[in-house]
Design a protein around this motif. Structure first.
Motif, mmCIF file in Angstrom:
data_model
loop_
_atom_site.group_PDB
_atom_site.id
_atom_site.type_symbol
_atom_site.label_atom_id
_atom_site.label_comp_id
_atom_site.label_asym_id
_atom_site.label_seq_id
_atom_site.Cartn_x
_atom_site.Cartn_y
_atom_site.Cartn_z
ATOM 1 N N TRP A 122 5.565 12.414 8.274
ATOM 2 C CA TRP A 122 5.101 11.340 9.143
ATOM 3 C C TRP A 122 4.284 11.936 10.273
ATOM 4 O O TRP A 122 4.667 12.941 10.866
ATOM 5 N N HIS A 123 3.145 11.304 10.556
ATOM 6 C CA HIS A 123 2.300 11.746 11.652
ATOM 7 C C HIS A 123 1.829 10.514 12.410
ATOM 8 O O HIS A 123 1.271 9.593 11.822
ATOM 9 N N ALA A 124 2.070 10.511 13.732
ATOM 10 C CA ALA A 124 1.667 9.376 14.561
ATOM 11 C C ALA A 124 1.071 9.890 15.857
ATOM 12 O O ALA A 124 1.401 10.986 16.314
ATOM 13 N N ALA A 125 0.190 9.087 16.442
ATOM 14 C CA ALA A 125 -0.462 9.503 17.683
ATOM 15 C C ALA A 125 -0.958 8.292 18.456
ATOM 16 O O ALA A 125 -1.251 7.243 17.872
ATOM 17 N N LEU A 126 -1.043 8.467 19.770
ATOM 18 C CA LEU A 126 -1.687 7.478 20.635
ATOM 19 C C LEU A 126 -3.146 7.893 20.767
ATOM 20 O O LEU A 126 -3.530 8.626 21.677
ATOM 21 N N ALA A 127 -3.946 7.459 19.820
ATOM 22 C CA ALA A 127 -5.349 7.864 19.729
ATOM 23 C C ALA A 127 -6.052 6.899 18.784
ATOM 24 O O ALA A 127 -5.404 6.093 18.113
ATOM 25 N N ARG A 161 0.829 -1.208 0.000
ATOM 26 C CA ARG A 161 0.000 0.000 0.000
ATOM 27 C C ARG A 161 0.866 1.262 0.000
ATOM 28 O O ARG A 161 0.621 2.211 -0.732
ATOM 29 N N VAL A 162 1.919 1.257 0.823
ATOM 30 C CA VAL A 162 2.818 2.416 0.872
ATOM 31 C C VAL A 162 3.564 2.566 -0.449
ATOM 32 O O VAL A 162 3.729 3.685 -0.958
ATOM 33 N N ARG A 163 3.997 1.459 -1.031
ATOM 34 C CA ARG A 163 4.686 1.536 -2.324
ATOM 35 C C ARG A 163 3.778 2.103 -3.407
ATOM 36 O O ARG A 163 4.208 2.905 -4.245
ATOM 37 N N PHE A 215 7.109 2.559 6.894
ATOM 38 C CA PHE A 215 6.868 3.696 6.005
ATOM 39 C C PHE A 215 8.172 4.207 5.401
ATOM 40 O O PHE A 215 8.262 4.440 4.195
ATOM 41 N N GLU A 216 9.195 4.369 6.227
ATOM 42 C CA GLU A 216 10.485 4.863 5.734
ATOM 43 C C GLU A 216 11.064 3.947 4.669
ATOM 44 O O GLU A 216 11.604 4.406 3.661
#
Length: 200
Positions: free
Chosen positions: A88-93, A19-21, A76-77
């Motif tokens: 890049w965006h990440a969260a504990l949610a 999917r990322v590719r 992702f990288e």
């Protein structure tokens, strides 16, 4: 019309790398920024009499959530190599709410398909149906095993409605680059003006 920011949802399922590719190849094609988004909610511990035990369970759950988000970031990288620019965006949610918020700045959101035969993507996954209803942006739902999207021949299912007009407008970056585009209409109101062939 072009795409300047493509957002891709990350999880730890088997299809995430492809999917990322795919999203990275689209970002390369359109000169867009590729933004990876991953989130995981910290699951609340079960009720217990021992407060210290609850704290330990919560801390372990938080550690696991952070570890899984970090794994998604590494994925992702590695897989976003074709994209000219990444973010890049990440969260504990909750993953759905984080992706919906991140999609406010997106021209296209890429998410994995979730079905009985698609494997378990884990707690970072975003349900594509709920996303479609909440995001208000064009969404590309990618099935497992698809790492490229050529878009040389496109079929538009047409009905003269607001939703169809919006869908065609959102698809213009792909339609203008397609070698051929076909418009298909069915039902009693369908007409054949301008058709190259004849109706069956």
């Amino acid at each position: 019309m072009t795409l300047s920011n493509i957002v891709v949802s990350l999880d730890l399922g088997d299809a995430a790398t492809d999917r990322v590719r795919l999203a990275a190849a689209l970002a390369e094609r359109f000169g867009a920024t590729l933004t990876g988004v991953a989130a995981r909610e910290i699951l609340a511990p079960m009720l217990a009499d021992d407060t210290l035990a609850i704290e330990r369970i919560f801390e372990e759950e938080e550690r696991l959530a952070r570890e899984q988000i970090a794994q998604a970031g590494t994925l992702f990288e590695r897989a976003a190599g074709a994209a000219p620019r990444t973010d890049w965006h990440a969260a504990l949610a909750p993953p759905l709410s984080v992706l919906v918020e991140g999609a406010r700045r997106a021209d296209l959101v890429v998410v994995g398909r979730q079905g009985p035969a698609d494997g378990d993507p884990g707690l970072l996954a975003v349900p594509s149906g709920a996303l479609l209803m909440a995001v208000g942006r064009p969404v590309l739902v990618v099935p497992p095993g698809l790492a490229r999207l050529s878009g040389k021949r496109i079929v538009v299912a047409w009905k003269d409605t607001r939703e169809a007009r919006r869908a065609v407008h959102d698809a213009l970056p792909f339609l203008t680059r397609a070698e051929r585009a076909f418009v298909v209409a069915v039902g009693p109101d369908a007409r054949h003006e301008g058709a190259e062939g004849t109706a069956a």
